[in-house]
Design an enzyme around this catalytic site. Structure first.
Site, PDB file in Angstrom:
ATOM      1  CB  SER A  56      -3.096  -1.037  -3.909  1.00 19.06           C
ATOM      2  OG  SER A  56      -4.335  -0.360  -3.863  1.00 19.06           O
ATOM      3  CE  LYS A  73      -4.133   1.902   0.345  1.00 21.00           C
ATOM      4  NZ  LYS A  73      -5.220   1.630  -0.615  1.00 21.00           N
TER       5      LYS A  73
END
Length: 374
Positions: A234, A165
């Protein structure tokens, strides 16, 4: 070296704020809240900068888990790695995958070979001008190695999926950099998602020896011959550092699960998906959930998807990059999601869009976790 038992639980959700499935498994004793290390989820947003289903899902999970852990919701978010991937286009189904880890005295009888292990690490916070550039690559590579150590994985070949992330730029962050006399890689919040994902993926590639360590700022989003075969990144608005989750197999794990992977060369590479399934002993029978005579069971598939940047797939033109009504990442998620769902026999698979430097251009990594009978 410690011995850990890793658990994996896939739970369907009725919406980004639905925590009932997780709470039911906690209530039944199947999941011990204190053992939760990471939660990866698919939410039904648009996957863009303004996809607040991701933040909503994390907030709901943290609020629900806080009293169970004796922590504040903010402290829960710092303790557990949450990675929510927005966008469930086509047949993709919203769900979460919960990873747990607990230490055990020794391996139970019947456990042999290398089994699923998970490790986590964080980078330092980045300055806005560092996103998408060498600094993010270098710091990510350090965090990947730290996460491998945390997982008890000693061989790079045993790493099969690295979920990250990473941050993105906002107008305020761009302005803050400019006020200090620095330029960011881009001034577009949407484009910054790609820069951050790409640099993070190259950090994985450097850590695992997939590419040389002398990557330059200008290589990001330009040198598509440089990529990682196991990275899945992401970007989100809610952080300024990278959260790194390494999934692989380790001889120190007492898990009932095993992970394997392959690499899709393009968005219709069904053979790579089959190869990934077979790497964990799962056969493929169309229309039926993959399984093997030995009693192995598919838990979940994790994959990256993107529209091929050269505008074609196997010599034929695609229009994903030219459609001004729908983002190309949404097209790619739907296409790859449909392909994988057809082979897996379920739409509850984790397919994330935006695969810059994550597999070859137009393709992406695909990893499979299977539950073993013992």
């Amino acid at each position: 070296m410690r011995t850990s038992s890793v658990g994996v639980f896939k739970i369907a959700t009725r919406g980004p704020g639905d925590v009932s499935g997780l709470m039911a498994m906690i209530g039944s004793g199947e999941i011990e809240p204190a053992s939760i290390l990471a939660i990866l989820g698919k939410t039904e947003g648009n996957g863009g900068v303004n996809d607040f289903t991701r933040e909503y899902a994390v907030a709901a999970l943290c609020t629900a888990l806080a009293p169970r852990l004796g922590l504040s919701a903010h402290e829960v978010e710092q303790r557990i790695a949450f990675v929510m991937s927005g966008g469930t286009e086509g047949v993709l189904s919203p769900h979460i995958t919960v990873f747990t880890r607990s230490e055990v005295a020794q391996r139970p009888p019947g456990i042999s070979g290398k089994r699923l292990s998970i490790g986590m690490a964080h980078t330092r916070d980045f300055l806005p001008e560092e996103l998408g550039r060498a600094a993010q690559i270098t710091e990510t590579a350090k965090a990947v190695k730290a996460a491998m150590e945390d997982a008890g994985i000693t061989e790079t070949a045993d790493v099969h999926f690295v979920q990250i992330k990473c941050p993105l730029l906002t107008s305020e962050r761009v302005e803050a950099a400019a006020a200090r006399g620095h330029k960011t890689a881009t001034t577009s919040a949407y484009s910054s998602m790609a820069y951050s994902r790409g640099a993070s993926a190259l950090g994985v590639a450097v850590a695992l020896g997939e590419v040389a360590s002398d990557i330059q700022d200008d290589d990001v989003l330009r040198r598509y011959d440089l990529f990682s075969s196991v990275a899945s990144t992401s970007s989100g608005i809610e952080l300024m550092h990278n959260v790194v989750i390494v999934l692989g197999n380790s001889a120190s794990s007492a898990s009932r699960f095993e992970i394997g992977h392959s690499v899709m060369d393009d968005a219709i590479d069904a053979a790579a998906v089959v190869s990934a399934l077979r790497s964990v002993g799962l056969g493929v029978q169309l229309g039926v959930a993959p399984q093997a005579a030995a009693g192995r069971e598919l838990v979940n598939i994790f994959a990256k998807a993107e529209a091929s940047p050269d505008g074609s797939v196997r010599g034929f033109r695609h229009t994903m990059l030219e459609d001004t009504d729908i983002s190309s990442t949404r097209h790619a998620r739907a296409a790859v999601g449909g392909l994988i769902a057809g082979l897996a026999g379920t739409g509850a698979v984790y397919v994330s869009g935006g695969a810059e430097h994550q597999g070859p251009a137009g393709g992406g990594p695909v990893a499979v976790i299977a539950r073993l009978p013992y």
